[in-house]
Motif scaffolding. Structure first.
Motif, PDB file in Angstrom:
ATOM      1  N   LYS A 192       0.802  -1.220   0.000  1.00  0.00           N
ATOM      2  CA  LYS A 192       0.000   0.000   0.000  1.00  0.00           C
ATOM      3  C   LYS A 192       0.833   1.267   0.000  1.00  0.00           C
ATOM      4  O   LYS A 192       0.305   2.360  -0.109  1.00  0.00           O
ATOM      5  N   PHE A 193       2.149   1.123   0.155  1.00  0.00           N
ATOM      6  CA  PHE A 193       2.990   2.283   0.447  1.00  0.00           C
ATOM      7  C   PHE A 193       2.822   3.447  -0.512  1.00  0.00           C
ATOM      8  O   PHE A 193       2.804   4.599  -0.112  1.00  0.00           O
ATOM      9  N   HIS A 245      -1.718  -0.751   7.112  1.00  0.00           N
ATOM     10  CA  HIS A 245      -1.765   0.691   6.855  1.00  0.00           C
ATOM     11  C   HIS A 245      -0.475   1.090   6.157  1.00  0.00           C
ATOM     12  O   HIS A 245       0.439   0.276   5.991  1.00  0.00           O
ATOM     13  N   ASP A 246      -0.404   2.342   5.731  1.00  0.00           N
ATOM     14  CA  ASP A 246       0.785   2.833   5.053  1.00  0.00           C
ATOM     15  C   ASP A 246       1.958   2.955   6.030  1.00  0.00           C
ATOM     16  O   ASP A 246       1.765   3.240   7.211  1.00  0.00           O
TER      17      ASP A 246
END
Length: 279
Positions: A192-193, A245-246
């Motif tokens: 997701k970065f 999450h990021d």
């Protein structure tokens, strides 16, 4: 010919280094026939190219990574448009561990991209170049907004190919290796970065920089994956961790949690990874 490819991703390089240490325990020895990496991936594969084990590389990165992103420079705190970090710790680590090795000292074919801002052209350094490996890694790791351009001209290889696997495959084909003899194990630094919330017309122009750079890197990442899949089919193995999450490029405090996520990734994908390292 087995190609190992590692994406760029700053401190998130601790994930691939941990993963490859686990793979090394299952597949001892130097199984890679060619190496390619961008930015932090360039640092990791450069160490591998001159003979370090993955256990040693993981230890080195665990020790040196937090120093590289230890504290934003004074200039950045006064001017957010300046590079966020000085290159001092990164340069010291490269020179300490890569010593005086040149690209020609690589034990296997080697491909490291960077972008020449003076000529406006990309450059893929390889094992025929006589440049010091430390200098080449510093050119490929000069991430815009995080570090200053190297020698006033070289910036992060992620602007060329954040996932350099496609470049390596094309280079191997150029050098006469039959496509049916090539395979790739490619490690992402974090799913997701690169996703962005978008750009608003109300944003200041200076606020567009990071989203634009991230989108560019995300796009060329996908291009590299597409090229490998199109050329190699099932001989292309892409490892991407599932993230809750990021994570930011300089999230030093999250290294432990990030490594845990990569450990879970190893447990889920190790059969595929071992197959890719032994096919």
């Amino acid at each position: 010919m087995r190609i190992l490819s590692i994406d760029g991703g700053g401190i998130l390089g601790c994930g691939p280094s941990h993963y490859l240490k686990q793979l090394e325990a299952q597949v001892p020895g130097k199984w890679e026939h060619a190496l390619t990496g961008t930015s932090v991936g360039a640092l990791l594969i450069a160490l591998r190219a001159i003979g370090y084990t993955w256990a040693e590389i993981d230890r080195i990165f665990s020790e040196e990574g937090p120093k590289i992103f230890a504290r934003p420079g004074i200039t950045w705190r006064m001017n957010p448009m300046a590079p966020k970090y000085p290159s001092t710790a990164l340069e010291a680590a490269c020179k300490k561990y890569l010593r005086g090795a040149t690209c020609k000292d690589s034990r296997v074919p080697l491909y490291i991209p960077s972008m020449d801002m003076v000529s406006g052209k990309p450059k893929v350094f390889d094992d025929t170049d006589s440049d010091l490996l430390a200098d080449v890694v510093l050119r490929s790791t000069a991430a815009p907004t995080y570090f200053a351009p190297r020698d006033g001209r070289w910036v992060d290889g992620g602007l060329v190919a954040n996932n350099p696997s496609g470049l390596a495959v094309l280079a191997m084909l150029r050098d006469g290796h039959p496509v049916d003899q090539l395979s790739v194990l490619s490690l992402d630094t974090g799913g997701k970065f690169w996703k962005n919330p978008g750009i608003s017309a109300r944003m200041l122009p200076t606020s567009w920089i990071q989203p634009v750079i991230r989108s560019q890197m995300s796009g060329n990442e996908e291009a590299g994956e597409f090229a490998c899949t199109a050329l190699l089919g099932t001989r292309h193995t892409r490892i991407t961790p599932s993230l809750p999450h990021d994570f930011e490029l300089d999230a030093v405090g999250a290294m432990g949690a990030y490594r845990d996520l990569w450990e879970s990734c190893w447990q889920e994908t190790r059969i595929n990874a071992v197959a890719a390292a032994t096919r």
